[in-house]
Scaffold this active site. Structure first.
Site, PDB file in Angstrom:
ATOM      1  CG  ASN A 394      21.538  15.296  49.053  1.00 54.10           C
ATOM      2  OD1 ASN A 394      20.738  14.954  48.215  1.00 54.10           O
ATOM      3  ND2 ASN A 394      21.197  15.574  50.286  1.00 54.10           N
ATOM      4  CG  ASP A 395      21.496  19.902  47.513  1.00 56.37           C
ATOM      5  OD1 ASP A 395      20.513  19.214  47.839  1.00 56.37           O
ATOM      6  OD2 ASP A 395      21.982  20.788  48.230  1.00 56.37           O
ATOM      7  CB  VAL A 396      25.397  17.698  42.325  1.00 52.81           C
ATOM      8  CG1 VAL A 396      26.002  18.957  42.919  1.00 52.81           C
ATOM      9  CG2 VAL A 396      26.018  16.462  42.947  1.00 52.81           C
ATOM     10  CB  ALA A 435      19.566  23.204  48.140  1.00 56.88           C
TER      11      ALA A 435
END
Lengths: 465, 102
Positions: A394-396, A435
């Site tokens: 997700n965040d990456v 995050a």
């Protein structure tokens, strides 16, 4: 009984073999030979120790028994452990190294004659300092790794635990460890030694509880480093070259891995250590609450898109490990390849819960390692690929890291997934990642959300291909 | 004046840090997990200290407080040595190259 010089020479040889063991890991072809060097080095070190002590009485018999009992437990764990549980296993192993260091230091403190360090109450100053460092770092490694283990295992919540005055308390304890070491050297009092170990256990515990789940790659690498420094401390006490070399190797190895992980998240080492990430981001999450349109699809749509693609890039993340979807993924890729579709895998440095976590899982599912690429190697290929298949990451993949300086992840290197012609995003819901921020990718024109369990969705797509 | 042996050990230590630094940077990122498990196994060479502690006594008193700590440390380190090397072996055996036939 062999002479001290001869045994020192053999310890040097095993130290060199350990260097070769790490050197072998520069490529998968040489790595198996490297592991063999490591095993040889260990056998030499243990054999030489037996010969130089030269005590083959009843005690020797017990040593062999304890060695075999521990060895059997270790071997059993090594064969039984599922690959998805690697981070927990490594954390658990770190705790054992730490505890072993503490016990060796205690033993040397109680019976210094055995190690030629003087007599109880009159231990050489240098040895006492080295012993204290070894014991303190070992204790921190032990309790820190236990917390990391509990968090990874899910027994303890992965959410950061913070309280008021935390940093002050930690600083106070660290200061008192230094003070106690000084007092111990002056007085040689065994009570101070016990207190030193006890508060080191405490600080290890306190240092790790404020650190959240997705920062675990940094924590594990850091504890890896600590276990090395603990071993080196004991190595100085025992005047043993093999231990000193190994401690230095492991210490720098863990430090480098921590650095790589921090860089992968664009966070400074200190901000990770001070912890509390995720908890403070609530405000930015709530202000962005307006509903934006999302395109969602099913396995059929996804299969259609992929069937008409000529190249597909797969982006795995921690969610793939949780859903145990690596084998299903591999089957899907096999079907794609039968249709002459080019498939490669893109791995972000901090995907998963430990360095290299995704690579091991893909290797387990028989994915050849030359189809798996690191961020820098593959990031330019997204623009030319037809489909990006994001599974459990997700965040990456969040483009916000490149566009919005206000975002907490701004500046973090991300995979340029949005440059693909179309993006398939397997996820259970629209909830934000670790995050705590929304992923802009969800709302892009060319993104199709597949709301389902990663494993089930992958299997369904395979059926529809 | 004679040089204290400590200085020699310190030299080995410092140089080993540099060796470690360069060797570990050359490790391919896809093998970072095996790197952690193998460093785990080799740092358990601390078992040599545990063995010395355990064998410090003669026959009449095999188990004293200090040797007992040695014996426990032997067990802990042995779990790590066998577990660490074997699990590394198991992982490394999985890394395969693409088959040419296809």
């Amino acid at each position: 009984m062999i002479s001290a010089n001869l045994s020192a020479f053999f310890y040097l040889i095993s130290g060199v073999l350990f260097i070769l063991a790490l050197r072998g890991l520069s490529s998968p072809e040489t790595s198996r030979k490297g592991n063999f060097y490591g095993i040889t080095g260990m056998i030499i070190a243990i054999t030489v120790t037996f010969l130089s002590v030269g005590n083959f009485s009843n005690g020797f018999f017990y040593v062999i028994i304890f060695l075999l009992v521990g060895g059997a437990i270790g071997a059993f764990i090594a064969f039984k452990i599922p690959m998805t549980a690697m981070p927990e296993l490594v954390a658990g192993f770190h705790s054992l190294v730490g505890l072993a260091a503490v016990f060796v230091a205690i033993s040397a403190f109680i019976n210094p004659q055995a190690f030629n360090l003087g007599s109880p109450g009159d231990i050489k100053l240098a040895s006492l300092i080295e012993m204290s460092i070894g014991a303190a770092v070992g204790a921190i490694t032990f309790s820190g790794s236990i917390i990391a283990f509990l968090k990874l295992q899910g027994i303890m919540s992965g959410a950061p635990i913070t309280f008021k005055g935390q940093h002050f308390l930690n600083a106070l304890i660290l200061f008192s460890i230094v003070l106690l070491t000084y007092l111990l050297c002056v007085s040689q009092s065994s009570n101070l030694f016990w207190i030193l170990i006890a508060i080191s256990f405490l600080i290890g515990f306190l240092l790790i509880i404020p650190i959240g789940g997705a920062d675990m790659p940094v924590v594990i690498s850091m504890l890896n480093s600590y276990s090395g420094w603990a071993a080196a401390g004991i190595g100085f006490t025992l005047e043993n070259t093999a231990l000193i070399i190994t401690g230095a190797l492991v210490g720098s190895s863990g430090a480098i891995l921590s650095y790589i992980m921090c860089k992968g998240m664009n966070r400074s080492f200190f901000s990770v250590i001070l912890g509390g990430f995720g908890a403070t981001e609530q405000s930015s999450k709530n202000t962005n609450k307006e509903q934006r349109p999302v395109k969602s699809g099913n396995a059929d749509d996804a299969a259609f898109l992929m069937k008409n693609a000529s190249s597909v890039i797969i982006v795995p993340g921690y969610g793939m490990a949780v859903a145990q979807a690596q084998h299903a993924l591999r089957e899907m890729v096999d079907t794609l390849k039968k249709n002459d579709i080019k498939v490669s895998y893109a791995i972000h440095p901090v995907a998963g819960r430990m360095p290299g976590h995704m690579n091991v899982l893909l290797a387990e599912a028989n994915v050849p390692y030359d189809e798996v690429f690191e961020l820098e190697e593959i990031n330019n290929d997204f623009a030319n690929a037809d489909v990006a298949f994001v599974i459990g990451a997700n965040d990456v993949t969040n483009p916000v890291a490149k566009t919005d300086p206000q975002s907490p992840i701004y500046g973090m290197p991300v995979l340029d997934v949005e440059k693909c012609k179309s993006v398939l995003f397997v996820k259970r819901s629209l909830s934000p990642g670790y995050a705590g921020i929304d992923n802009d990718l969800f709302y892009k024109e060319n993104t199709l959300m597949l709301f389902a369990d990663a494993k089930k969705m992958t299997e369904d797509i395979t059926k529809n291909l | 004046m004679e040089i204290d042996p400590f200085i020699f050990r310190l030299s080995i230590f410092i140089l080993s840090i540099f060796v470690g630094y360069y060797v570990v940077w050359s490790v391919t990122p896809s093998l970072h997990t095996p790197l952690m498990s193998v460093t785990n196994a080799i740092s358990s060479v601390i078992i040599v200290g545990a063995i010395i502690a355990a064998l410090a006594n003669l026959d009449d008193e095999v188990f004293t407080l200090s040797s007992l700590f040695g014996y426990i440390a032997i067990t802990l380190a042995a779990v790590n040595i066998f577990g660490g090397f074997l699990v590394t072996q198991r992982m490394l055996a999985m890394y395969k190259k693409k088959k040419k036939s296809k």
